[in-house]
Scaffold this active site. Structure first.
Site, PDB file in Angstrom:
ATOM      1  CB  CYS A   9      -1.680   0.436   3.887  1.00 28.61           C
ATOM      2  SG  CYS A   9      -1.919  -0.841   5.144  1.00 28.61           S
ATOM      3  CG  ASN A  12      -2.180  -6.452   4.764  1.00 29.64           C
ATOM      4  OD1 ASN A  12      -2.137  -7.680   4.711  1.00 29.64           O
ATOM      5  ND2 ASN A  12      -3.210  -5.790   4.294  1.00 29.64           N
TER       6      ASN A  12
END
Length: 163
Positions: A9, A12
């Site tokens: 993502c 993190n």
């Protein structure tokens, strides 16, 4: 041979550590934890070295998942050792494919919700960071739903390697 999966993502600390924890639990439940390595990273390094967002930790623990985590930034050199790179939204998908050194590496990048047949056309897991706890709960629901399909795909690959 170990099959390696990395969830990615933005920072993190929310979505990818949640996906990592859930999927690690699923591989353990399936008896594949000795053959599948699961970790996570962020497209950026803003939170490198930090633990997961406290709301992520709370939701994971409330649902019986491990919440131990240290944030780190994804590195293009990791593609060589990874079998599957799971993006949590389309922005991460594009960023990771741009980082990929080869077309084969770019093909390793998939969206998590593409493994959830009920997801429809909306394959992004929304970023819960700027919202309340309900966003983290929703994130967990999406991750859990997609993890079943992802586990089936990984199991097929892992069991095919053993044959």
């Amino acid at each position: 041979m170990t099959y390696r999966v990395c969830f990615v993502c933005t920072g993190n600390i929310c979505r990818s550590p949640m996906a990592e924890s859930v999927f690690r639990a699923r591989t353990a439940e399936a008896g594949l934890d000795d053959r599948v390595e699961v970790d996570s990273a962020g497209t950026g390094g803003w939170h490198e070295g930090d633990g997961a967002d406290p709301r992520t930790v709370s939701v994971l623990e409330e649902h019986g998942y491990d919440s131990a985590h240290t944030a780190r930034q994804f590195r293009p050199s990791w593609f060589a050792r990874l079998d599957l790179v799971i993006a949590l939204d389309h922005g991460h998908l594009r960023a990771l494919r741009r980082l990929a050194p080869t077309p084969e590496d770019a093909a390793k990048v998939r969206l998590l919700r593409s493994y959830d047949r009920s997801a429809g056309d909306d394959l992004d897991v929304p970023d819960p960071y700027y919202g309340g706890m309900d966003g983290f709960e929703e994130c967990l629901e999406m991750v859990e739903a997609a993890s079943e399909g992802l586990l089936a795909a990984v199991r097929e690959h892992v069991e095919g390697q053993a044959a």
